[in-house]
Design a protein around this motif. Structure first.
Motif, PDB file in Angstrom:
ATOM      1  N   ASP A   1       4.422   5.821  -3.241  1.00 13.18           N
ATOM      2  CA  ASP A   1       5.068   5.768  -2.530  1.00 13.18           C
ATOM      3  C   ASP A   1       4.040   5.078  -0.892  1.00 13.18           C
ATOM      4  O   ASP A   1       5.073   5.055  -0.393  1.00 13.18           O
ATOM      5  N   GLY A   2       3.397   5.665  -0.830  1.00 11.17           N
ATOM      6  CA  GLY A   2       2.200   5.414   0.139  1.00 11.17           C
ATOM      7  C   GLY A   2       1.247   5.519   0.111  1.00 11.17           C
ATOM      8  O   GLY A   2       0.407   6.168  -0.952  1.00 11.17           O
ATOM      9  N   TYR A   3       0.099   5.340   1.042  1.00 10.22           N
ATOM     10  CA  TYR A   3      -1.508   5.544   1.254  1.00 10.22           C
ATOM     11  C   TYR A   3      -1.193   5.673   2.832  1.00 10.22           C
ATOM     12  O   TYR A   3      -1.162   4.698   3.656  1.00 10.22           O
ATOM     13  N   GLY A   4      -2.802   6.137   2.540  1.00  8.37           N
ATOM     14  CA  GLY A   4      -3.323   6.468   3.548  1.00  8.37           C
ATOM     15  C   GLY A   4      -5.304   6.531   3.917  1.00  8.37           C
ATOM     16  O   GLY A   4      -5.679   6.309   2.655  1.00  8.37           O
TER      17      GLY A   4
ATOM     18  N   ARG B   1       0.088   8.621  -1.966  1.00  7.74           N
ATOM     19  CA  ARG B   1       1.307   9.433  -1.872  1.00  7.74           C
ATOM     20  C   ARG B   1       1.821   8.326  -3.547  1.00  7.74           C
ATOM     21  O   ARG B   1       2.153   7.525  -3.531  1.00  7.74           O
TER      22      ARG B   1
ATOM     23  N   PRO C   1      -4.054  -2.152  -1.411  1.00  8.92           N
ATOM     24  CA  PRO C   1      -2.582  -1.814  -1.359  1.00  8.92           C
ATOM     25  C   PRO C   1      -1.702  -2.610  -2.422  1.00  8.92           C
ATOM     26  O   PRO C   1      -1.019  -2.955  -2.586  1.00  8.92           O
TER      27      PRO C   1
ATOM     28  N   CYS D   1      -1.219  -0.720  -5.300  1.00  9.85           N
ATOM     29  CA  CYS D   1      -0.065  -0.205  -5.672  1.00  9.85           C
ATOM     30  C   CYS D   1       1.162  -0.988  -4.929  1.00  9.85           C
ATOM     31  O   CYS D   1       2.279  -0.660  -6.679  1.00  9.85           O
ATOM     32  N   ARG D   2       1.284  -1.968  -4.800  1.00  9.09           N
ATOM     33  CA  ARG D   2       2.791  -3.027  -4.810  1.00  9.09           C
ATOM     34  C   ARG D   2       2.977  -3.333  -6.206  1.00  9.09           C
ATOM     35  O   ARG D   2       4.225  -3.668  -6.748  1.00  9.09           O
TER      36      ARG D   2
END
Length: 117
Positions: free
Chosen positions: A15-18, A23, A94, A97-98
């Protein structure tokens, strides 16, 4: 244009990352981590092939997120996965993930190993 909601199987999308986390399915997990059919687990990085080999026969390709930029996978790492029947594809985290989410949405047998962004 018609937008169709993607229905994921049992596997969860990213769902996301940082900085230092990803996530997955709405829950934050510290990086590095691996998302495999067996679940989400800590991963030891590019020196840790053993924890990924258990997915042999369950996935066809392992996307390896190498952090903020693309880094070539160590030869031994790729060779060991290939010998187990797992194709490994390196890309920046990134993009990994996509790509993982797209392949997952298509119902493909895919795994993901991520280094922090």
């Amino acid at each position: 244009m018609r937008i169709t909601e993607i229905a994921y199987t049992e596997a969860l999308p990213v769902d996301g990352y940082g900085p230092g986390f990803f996530r997955v399915g709405g829950e934050a997990h510290d990086a590095p981590l691996a998302i495999l059919p067996s679940g989400i687990a800590a991963w030891g990085g590019l020196d840790d092939c053993d924890s990924l080999l258990g997915a042999a026969g369950q996935i066809d390709v392992l996307l390896v997120g190498t952090g903020p930029e693309l880094v070539r996978l160590p030869e031994e790492f790729g060779d060991r996965l290939a010998a187990a029947g797992i194709g490994a594809e390196a890309m920046a985290s990134p993009q990994a993930c996509r790509t993982y989410n797209i392949l997952l949405g298509e119902g493909r047998r895919v795994g993901l190993a991520l280094l922090p962004v």
